[in-house]
Design a protein around this motif. Structure first.
Motif, PDB file in Angstrom:
ATOM      1  N   UNK A  72      42.190  30.173  38.004  1.00  0.00           N
ATOM      2  CA  UNK A  72      40.889  29.529  37.860  1.00  0.00           C
ATOM      3  C   UNK A  72      39.886  30.387  37.098  1.00  0.00           C
ATOM      4  N   UNK A  73      40.194  31.658  36.904  1.00  0.00           N
ATOM      5  CA  UNK A  73      39.348  32.583  36.154  1.00  0.00           C
ATOM      6  C   UNK A  73      37.918  32.592  36.684  1.00  0.00           C
TER       7      UNK A  73
ATOM      8  N   UNK B 164      37.176  37.449  40.341  1.00  0.00           N
ATOM      9  CA  UNK B 164      37.556  38.605  39.538  1.00  0.00           C
ATOM     10  C   UNK B 164      36.754  39.829  39.990  1.00  0.00           C
ATOM     11  N   UNK B 165      35.469  39.636  40.213  1.00  0.00           N
ATOM     12  CA  UNK B 165      34.630  40.744  40.677  1.00  0.00           C
ATOM     13  C   UNK B 165      35.074  41.231  42.052  1.00  0.00           C
ATOM     14  N   UNK B 166      35.422  40.302  42.939  1.00  0.00           N
ATOM     15  CA  UNK B 166      35.880  40.676  44.274  1.00  0.00           C
ATOM     16  C   UNK B 166      37.172  41.487  44.186  1.00  0.00           C
ATOM     17  N   UNK B 167      38.079  41.078  43.321  1.00  0.00           N
ATOM     18  CA  UNK B 167      39.373  41.752  43.202  1.00  0.00           C
ATOM     19  C   UNK B 167      39.287  43.103  42.500  1.00  0.00           C
TER      20      UNK B 167
ATOM     21  N   UNK C 143      27.595  35.706  35.429  1.00  0.00           N
ATOM     22  CA  UNK C 143      27.651  34.508  36.265  1.00  0.00           C
ATOM     23  C   UNK C 143      28.828  33.632  35.852  1.00  0.00           C
ATOM     24  N   UNK C 144      29.493  33.073  36.823  1.00  0.00           N
ATOM     25  CA  UNK C 144      30.635  32.204  36.564  1.00  0.00           C
ATOM     26  C   UNK C 144      30.156  30.868  35.988  1.00  0.00           C
TER      27      UNK C 144
ATOM     28  N   UNK D  51      27.408  24.071  36.733  1.00  0.00           N
ATOM     29  CA  UNK D  51      27.826  22.669  36.676  1.00  0.00           C
ATOM     30  C   UNK D  51      27.789  22.025  38.056  1.00  0.00           C
ATOM     31  N   UNK D  52      27.750  20.707  38.047  1.00  0.00           N
ATOM     32  CA  UNK D  52      27.838  19.934  39.287  1.00  0.00           C
ATOM     33  C   UNK D  52      29.242  19.353  39.374  1.00  0.00           C
ATOM     34  N   UNK D  53      29.833  19.440  40.548  1.00  0.00           N
ATOM     35  CA  UNK D  53      31.161  18.882  40.777  1.00  0.00           C
ATOM     36  C   UNK D  53      30.997  17.556  41.510  1.00  0.00           C
ATOM     37  N   UNK D  54      31.707  16.529  41.055  1.00  0.00           N
ATOM     38  CA  UNK D  54      31.598  15.222  41.692  1.00  0.00           C
ATOM     39  C   UNK D  54      32.175  15.260  43.104  1.00  0.00           C
ATOM     40  N   UNK D  55      31.684  14.372  43.944  1.00  0.00           N
ATOM     41  CA  UNK D  55      32.191  14.270  45.313  1.00  0.00           C
ATOM     42  C   UNK D  55      33.677  13.934  45.300  1.00  0.00           C
ATOM     43  N   UNK D  56      34.101  13.102  44.343  1.00  0.00           N
ATOM     44  CA  UNK D  56      35.508  12.719  44.255  1.00  0.00           C
ATOM     45  C   UNK D  56      36.388  13.931  43.939  1.00  0.00           C
TER      46      UNK D  56
END
Length: 82
Positions: free
Chosen positions: A22-23, A28-31, A38-39, A44-49
């Motif tokens: 998923x990049x 990546x920062x955590x690992x 910023x990612x 962006x907004x992700x749809x509920x679907x």
């Protein structure tokens, strides 16, 4: 295309929908402990679907990849042909 692997094999760096990396900059920062910009997903907004299609074991544990997010956005922008 849905990720069909078992959730035991799921990893935070994999998209829970397609199984590709998923990049995610935050992952990546955590690992790596190396600061990342910023990612893309924070912009962006992700749809509920789309969010509803994430397997429950991966919710809040893995990011949807940009390819799946864009494909979902393109699908929702298509005119209804009914």
């Amino acid at each position: 295309m849905a990720y069909t692997g078992t959730m035991n094999a799921f990893r935070a760096a994999q998209c829970p929908l397609c199984g590709e990396l998923n990049r995610c900059a935050m992952e990546i920062e955590r690992q790596t402990s190396v600061a990342q910009p910023n990612c893309w997903c924070m912009q962006v907004d992700f749809s509920a679907e789309l969010l509803a299609s994430v397997p429950s074991a991966a919710k809040n544990n893995a990011c949807i990849c940009e390819t799946c997010a864009r494909a979902s956005a393109a699908d929702t922008m298509q005119p209804d042909s009914h």
